[in-house]
Design an enzyme around this catalytic site. Sequence first.
Site, PDB file in Angstrom:
ATOM      1  N   LYS A  13     -14.350  -1.239  -8.468  1.00  0.00           N
ATOM      2  CA  LYS A  13     -15.115  -1.745  -7.317  1.00  0.00           C
ATOM      3  C   LYS A  13     -15.604  -0.595  -6.434  1.00  0.00           C
ATOM      4  CE  LYS A  13     -11.752  -4.241  -5.536  1.00  0.00           C
ATOM      5  NZ  LYS A  13     -10.641  -3.915  -6.449  1.00  0.00           N
ATOM      6  N   ARG A  88      -9.770 -10.915   0.171  1.00  0.00           N
ATOM      7  CA  ARG A  88      -8.695 -10.847  -0.825  1.00  0.00           C
ATOM      8  C   ARG A  88      -7.826 -12.102  -0.806  1.00  0.00           C
ATOM      9  NH1 ARG A  88      -8.344  -4.853  -1.211  1.00  0.00           N
ATOM     10  NH2 ARG A  88      -6.812  -4.245  -2.753  1.00  0.00           N
ATOM     11  N   ARG A 127      -5.182   8.264 -11.390  1.00  0.00           N
ATOM     12  CA  ARG A 127      -6.388   8.641 -10.638  1.00  0.00           C
ATOM     13  C   ARG A 127      -6.090   9.485  -9.396  1.00  0.00           C
ATOM     14  NH1 ARG A 127      -8.633   2.828  -8.168  1.00  0.00           N
ATOM     15  NH2 ARG A 127      -6.986   2.581  -6.635  1.00  0.00           N
ATOM     16  N   ARG A 161      -3.425   8.621  -3.869  1.00  0.00           N
ATOM     17  CA  ARG A 161      -2.972   7.581  -2.960  1.00  0.00           C
ATOM     18  C   ARG A 161      -1.486   7.305  -3.185  1.00  0.00           C
ATOM     19  NH1 ARG A 161      -7.317   2.749  -3.450  1.00  0.00           N
ATOM     20  NH2 ARG A 161      -5.374   1.600  -3.135  1.00  0.00           N
ATOM     21  N   ARG A 172       0.775  -4.739  -7.102  1.00  0.00           N
ATOM     22  CA  ARG A 172      -0.588  -5.025  -6.627  1.00  0.00           C
ATOM     23  C   ARG A 172      -1.299  -6.012  -7.553  1.00  0.00           C
ATOM     24  NH1 ARG A 172      -2.398   0.986  -6.115  1.00  0.00           N
ATOM     25  NH2 ARG A 172      -4.478   0.220  -5.649  1.00  0.00           N
TER      26      ARG A 172
HETATM   27  P1  AMP Z   1      -7.649  -0.913  -1.890  1.00  0.00           P
HETATM   28  O1  AMP Z   1      -8.077   0.464  -1.498  1.00  0.00           O
HETATM   29  O2  AMP Z   1      -8.753  -1.922  -1.793  1.00  0.00           O
HETATM   30  O3  AMP Z   1      -6.927  -0.947  -3.206  1.00  0.00           O
HETATM   31  O4  AMP Z   1      -6.568  -1.361  -0.792  1.00  0.00           O
HETATM   32  C1  AMP Z   1      -5.362  -0.663  -0.618  1.00  0.00           C
HETATM   33  C2  AMP Z   1      -4.350  -1.534   0.115  1.00  0.00           C
HETATM   34  O5  AMP Z   1      -4.869  -1.862   1.420  1.00  0.00           O
HETATM   35  C3  AMP Z   1      -4.065  -2.884  -0.521  1.00  0.00           C
HETATM   36  O6  AMP Z   1      -3.086  -2.799  -1.546  1.00  0.00           O
HETATM   37  C4  AMP Z   1      -3.585  -3.690   0.684  1.00  0.00           C
HETATM   38  O7  AMP Z   1      -2.275  -3.338   1.045  1.00  0.00           O
HETATM   39  C5  AMP Z   1      -4.509  -3.191   1.771  1.00  0.00           C
HETATM   40  N1  AMP Z   1      -5.769  -3.994   1.847  1.00  0.00           N
HETATM   41  C6  AMP Z   1      -7.040  -3.570   1.567  1.00  0.00           C
HETATM   42  N2  AMP Z   1      -7.917  -4.564   1.730  1.00  0.00           N
HETATM   43  C7  AMP Z   1      -7.198  -5.653   2.116  1.00  0.00           C
HETATM   44  C8  AMP Z   1      -7.532  -6.996   2.415  1.00  0.00           C
HETATM   45  N3  AMP Z   1      -8.804  -7.439   2.338  1.00  0.00           N
HETATM   46  N4  AMP Z   1      -6.518  -7.842   2.761  1.00  0.00           N
HETATM   47  C9  AMP Z   1      -5.248  -7.424   2.843  1.00  0.00           C
HETATM   48  N5  AMP Z   1      -4.853  -6.168   2.560  1.00  0.00           N
HETATM   49  C10 AMP Z   1      -5.821  -5.281   2.197  1.00  0.00           C
END
Ligand code: AMP
Length: 223
Positions: A13, A88, A127, A161, A172
């Site tokens: 994404k 989400r 990554r 990360r 996740r």
């Molecule tokens: P991502 O970079 O999109 O993988 O997000 C990393 C982490 O941020 C996720 O595993 C969640 O803990 C938190 N996070 C990101 N976007 C959301 C969302 N829309 N709702 C809830 N938690 C989020």
Amino acid sequence: MNLILLGPPGAGKGTQAKLLSEAHRIPQLSTGDMLRAAVKAGSAIGKQAKAVMESGGLVSDEIVIGIIADRVSQADCINGFILDGFPRTLGQAAALDKLLGTKKKDLSAVVAMSVQDEELVKRIAGRYTCATCGSGYHDDMQKPRKAGVCDKCAGTTFTRRPDDNAETVRARLMVYYRETAPLIGYYFAKGKLSTVDGMAPIGDVTKAIEAILARFSTGIKAK
Ligand code: AMP
């Protein structure tokens, strides 16, 4: 154009949002990036989000909806945006509908990116990114041409990360299937959903998404 990229962690994404953002000159709105920035800055939201993010759980709907409502109201979103990692949950999707309604905007398309689970785990666990320009790399699948030097900006510092490790990835993925996958049905019912094969090479995925956007802009519905 208001686009949602939907898919499990590691589906690509962020990569696609970045490319589409450059091509269409509209911002990529990544709640993950915004939350990581809040954690780094040590803000009140960052302090609340840190432990949840490290464990692979979801930050509360209230927090992320607030972040997105603020961000979508900024001037650079006037011609549209690409949502990467939001919504989400069904609660977030309903809040987004309401938010867009108050702004007299609509979603152009929702693109679900599908990738096999084993591939997701492999992609995420290896990554890392250039700390200077954010270019993405992978231990096995995408090494820089010269070891330790970024292809794009020649930077030599890289970051991983804290939640990109094999154990957290599985947590996740479980959260994705439980909380986020129901959004596929939600947007299908609204006639907004299209699916692309996220296992294809990056350029092919971009082309597939562009073809979907072209279909929606001419008023032809999802297939
Ligand atoms: P991502 O970079 O999109 O993988 O997000 C990393 C982490 O941020 C996720 O595993 C969640 O803990 C938190 N996070 C990101 N976007 C959301 C969302 N829309 N709702 C809830 N938690 C989020």
